[in-house]
Design an enzyme around this catalytic site. Structure first.
Site, mmCIF file in Angstrom:
data_model
loop_
_atom_site.group_PDB
_atom_site.id
_atom_site.type_symbol
_atom_site.label_atom_id
_atom_site.label_comp_id
_atom_site.label_asym_id
_atom_site.label_seq_id
_atom_site.Cartn_x
_atom_site.Cartn_y
_atom_site.Cartn_z
ATOM 1 N N HIS A 37 51.261 55.560 57.094
ATOM 2 C CA HIS A 37 52.223 54.373 57.372
ATOM 3 C C HIS A 37 52.177 53.281 56.174
ATOM 4 C CE1 HIS A 37 53.759 56.133 61.299
ATOM 5 N NE2 HIS A 37 52.482 56.045 61.363
ATOM 6 N N ASN A 71 57.227 57.041 66.727
ATOM 7 C CA ASN A 71 57.734 57.782 65.465
ATOM 8 C C ASN A 71 59.164 58.096 65.794
ATOM 9 O OD1 ASN A 71 55.219 57.569 64.021
ATOM 10 N ND2 ASN A 71 54.502 59.567 65.272
#
Length: 790
Positions: A169, A242
């Site tokens: 990320h 997510n």
């Protein structure tokens, strides 16, 4: 519970509550120290009120599950709990004495903002800089001098401007906003954001890719992070999820292996931000539990049109716990108001070259323009008894709970209405953690979630330089934090008093435990002996992968096959390709055959199943799993439209399209052979916003060519314009040609499908041109064109 419609105005900023001289509770208040009072005597009397630890008996036996509020006593005088008797001596740096229970980090971010408007430049020590152009030298041509502390400070700080990026990320974009609850959910949970209808909770959201580094592209085929930090009046709650509701693995033990496999291969550092390579497919082909997630990753979900147009999921099963200690299982879902929309692969590849910041720019510009992204939060709630009856295990992060089995209950909306002031200080330094929960939110025994609870904190300590990352302004809660944790790198708080332990009597027992008013873990019964393993239901790996594939539209299924073909064609080891296709045979014979055909290989036997006992799923098809099931609000708000123009374009066509589409919320750009001044058919001047060179057609949702014979001739001879239009047609986008603009379409050489609803031609004087074009744009794409363009 009905979904709320429309966007209300942002809640007004409340004034800070006036501070009083009261202590941290209502049991008493501080009183000024009288001249005759002596601090030692006060401290002794204060400590003497606690003759023993009355809380201790609550730690054992049947009483252990109901902790009491910690025994505590009000401060008898201000000086009794002070670090120093000189506390009342105010100054320009130390300020006044601390107010009772004060935590400066709980104040709004205004306290940390730095605005240089109208100010002269200084060093970090606030020394005014006379010359910011030259280093100090011994003579005009002499050597630079070591004593130039201004140069050394500037260079040293520059050398250390970067902090380690996130392992995963790393590339992200953030925004501030607020969450508004629809209803009172106190019957389900005591969590602060859900305690009354209309309650407002500030949030910060970070969207991200997973595999790429901080400088990678936005449009890679990848999972997208969807992390929300709720600054609640019970502390911070991070819902770290997510844009896909499942994951590759079932146990956190395998997370380092997964990430090592998907990252660039260590011997040559390639490929960047991509899963199309040997090590990833070698790993997942040996992990059949990955089959379901691979369907999502190879689907259009992995290349969203915008962060504003993708769903978010909490992934794991959580618990909601109410004030009576009653618990239900819960799954969290974010649904965008604009609907779920994606790119197509060829488009994503071309966008990455034209604008690697495509998603970041889209989010920023939408908020700056006042088109605030909005998402509805929904929850799936079910009991443990219900969960035990499912054919799958809700503790398995590779499984969903189909909406047909447990409907989604809308509970609130999130609006993102403010861009960060500084990317580094906010978006880069924000620290999310799956362990950050508040009373009313608790964990299930999901083994992947258990690892995340540890891993995120550990990561932030390393990345942000120590255990005090929670004191960075973007991470600090909006309510005071008080505990006995001290020191460490980058500590910002200046703690008052000499006590940093509990139980104590020298600080009146403060800070004291909150008892039932604090976070109380749900009393879940023990499950059995210690063992390394997984439940039997975890061994079924394919039923939900099949459910996902079978629930897609024909175009979406075609894209999944295309994605597998592309990814596996990059794998250099034939055995890995064969193994992966053999796994796909357990998902769908049709899919496996299509992928094998695309790879030029014989169809291998199906991979042996771990669980051989047949499983009968409760749901055979779930329309909700298709992107098409959530088209979003009607209309064309925020869609990007390119109007191709040149010298000689008809001004009336340009004005009609620009004004008509803009009035409906679209973003219209005039795209010319060059930027700047052009002349219309009557010789009047107008400006092109962008050029055919700097903004290719893949950056837009629809394209139009206006009338004007001279302009049509220019554009029909411009290979860039023709390529933009060919791409637009190939990608299924709405195309409009007005009057002589049809000449440009004819020059593309494309043979269109019969009765194509998104290919429009209009006369120069037609009254319904804008209406027809807007209706076509609202349909987004016509995927039936794709096979014809292969």
């Amino acid at each position: 519970m009905a979904s709320k419609k429309g966007i209300s105005s942002h809640p007004p900023h409340g004034k800070a509550a006036a501070r009083s001289d009261s202590g941290p509770d209502d049991s008493g208040s501080r009183r000024p120290l009288r001249p005759e009072d002596e601090v030692p005597g006060l401290v002794d009397g204060w400590a003497g009120q606690r003759t023993h630890n009355a809380d201790k008996s609550a730690e054992y036996g049947s009483a252990a599950g109901m902790p009491p509020q910690g025994e505590h006593f009000p401060e008898p005088a201000t000086a009794a709990g002070a670090s120093t008797t000189s506390e009342a001596n105010a100054g320009a740096k130390v300020g006044a004495a601390a107010a009772a229970g004060q935590d400066a980090n709980a104040a709004p971010l205004q306290r940390a903002r730095n605005d240089g408007s109208g100010r002269h430049m200084t060093t970090n020590q606030a020394v005014a800089v006379a010359d910011n152009q030259n280093s100090l030298k011994a003579g005009l041509r002499g050597p630079a001098l070591l004593k130039d502390f201004i140069l050394r400070e500037k260079l040293t700080h520059f050398d250390h401007e970067r902090i380690p990026e996130r392992v995963v990320h790393a590339r992200g974009s953030g925004a501030h906003g607020y969450f508004e609850a629809y209803e009172d959910l106190s019957a389900l949970t005591r969590a602060a954001p859900f305690q009354q209808a209309g309650k407002i909770t500030p949030v910060f959201v970070r969207f991200s890719t997973v595999a790429g580094e901080r400088g990678s592209k936005d449009t890679a085929r990848d999972v997208r992070g969807f992390a929300v930090k709720f600054y609640t009046d019970q502390g911070n709650w991070d819902l770290v999820g997510n844009n896909m509701p499942v994951f590759f693995i079932q146990d956190a033990m395998k997370f380092p292996d997964l990430v090592h496999a998907v990252k660039p291969e260590p011997h040559h550092g390639m490929p960047q931000a991509a899963s199309a390579h040997d090590t990833f497919w070698d790993f997942v082909s040996l992990m059949p539990e990955s089959a379901h997630m691979l369907m999502w990753q190879m689907s259009d979900r992995a290349i969203p049109r915008s962060y504003r147009m993708m769903q978010g999921f909490g992934v794991h099963t959580f618990r909601l716990v109410n004030a009576h200690g009653e618990s239900v299982f819960c799954k969290f879902h974010w649904t965008p108001r604009l609907g779920t929309h994606s790119l197509v692969w060829d488009e994503a590849v071309k966008i990455s070259g034209a604008d690697p910041d495509y998603h970041r720019r889209d989010l920023w510009e939408a908020i700056e323009a006042g088109d605030h992204p909005e998402y509805e939060l929904g929850i799936q709630v079910f009991s443990e008894e219900q969960a035990e009856g499912f054919s799958f295990d809700v503790l398995d992060a590779t499984k969903i709970v189909p909406e047909e089995l447990v409907p989604i209950l809308p509970v609130g909306r999130m609006v993102l209405d403010r861009n960060p002031d500084n990317f580094f200080a906010e978006t880069e330094q924000v620290a999310f953690c799956a362990a950050h929960v508040i009373p009313g939110i608790d964990f299930s025994n999901d083994p992947l979630l258990a690892g995340r609870i540890h891993s995120y904190v550990d990561t932030q300590i390393s990345r942000l330089g120590g255990p005090n990352f929670h004191e960075l302004p973007i991470n600090a809660p909006v309510v005071p934090a008080h505990n006995n944790q001290r020191d460490g790198m980058h500590r910002q708080a200046i703690h008052r008093g000499r006590v940093s332990y509990e139980p104590n009597s020298l600080a009146g027992g403060c800070p004291f435990q909150a008892g039932a008013a604090g976070f109380v873990s749900f009393a879940e019964p023990p499950q059995g002996d210690e063992v390394r393993g997984k439940p039997e239901k975890f061994a079924e790996h394919y039923a939900q992968a099949t459910l996902f594939y079978d629930s897609q539209s024909p175009a979406e299924r075609r894209h999944i096959a295309d994605a597998f073909r592309f990814e596996l064609s990059k794998v250099t080891v034939p055995a890995v390709r064969r193994r992966m296709v053999s796994m796909l045979r357990n998902v769908s014979g049709e899919l496996a055959a299509e992928v094998a055909r695309g790879l030029g290989m014989a169809l291998p036997p199906a991979m042996p199943r771990v669980r051989t006992t047949p499983v009968t799923p409760e749901v055979a098809s779930s329309p909700a799993l298709s992107l098409l099931s959530r088209p979003g609000e009607d209309g064309i708000r925020t869609r990007r439209i390119a109007v191709l123009v040149a010298d000689g374009s008809r001004a009336m066509d340009v004005t009609t399209l620009h004004e008509g589409l803009t009035a409906q919320g679209a973003v219209v750009r005039l795209l010319g052979p060059h930027v700047g001044r052009l002349q219309d058919a009557d010789g009047a001047a107008f400006d092109a916003d962008a050029s055919l060179e700097n903004e290719p057609g893949v950056l837009f949702d629809a394209l139009a060519v206006v009338g004007g014979a001279a302009a049509a001739a220019v554009l029909a001879a411009d290979v860039r314009a023709l390529e933009h239009l060919r791409d637009g047609y190939r990608h299924g986008k709405p195309l409009l040609f007005v009057g002589e603009g049809r000449q440009v379409w004819d020059a593309t050489g494309v043979t269109p499908l019969d009765n194509d609803p998104l290919l429009l031609f209009a006369g120069a004087d037609a009254d319904d041109t804008v209406e027809r074009f807007a209706a076509a744009i609202a349909r987004h794409r016509y995927p039936e064109r794709e096979p014809a363009m292969l």
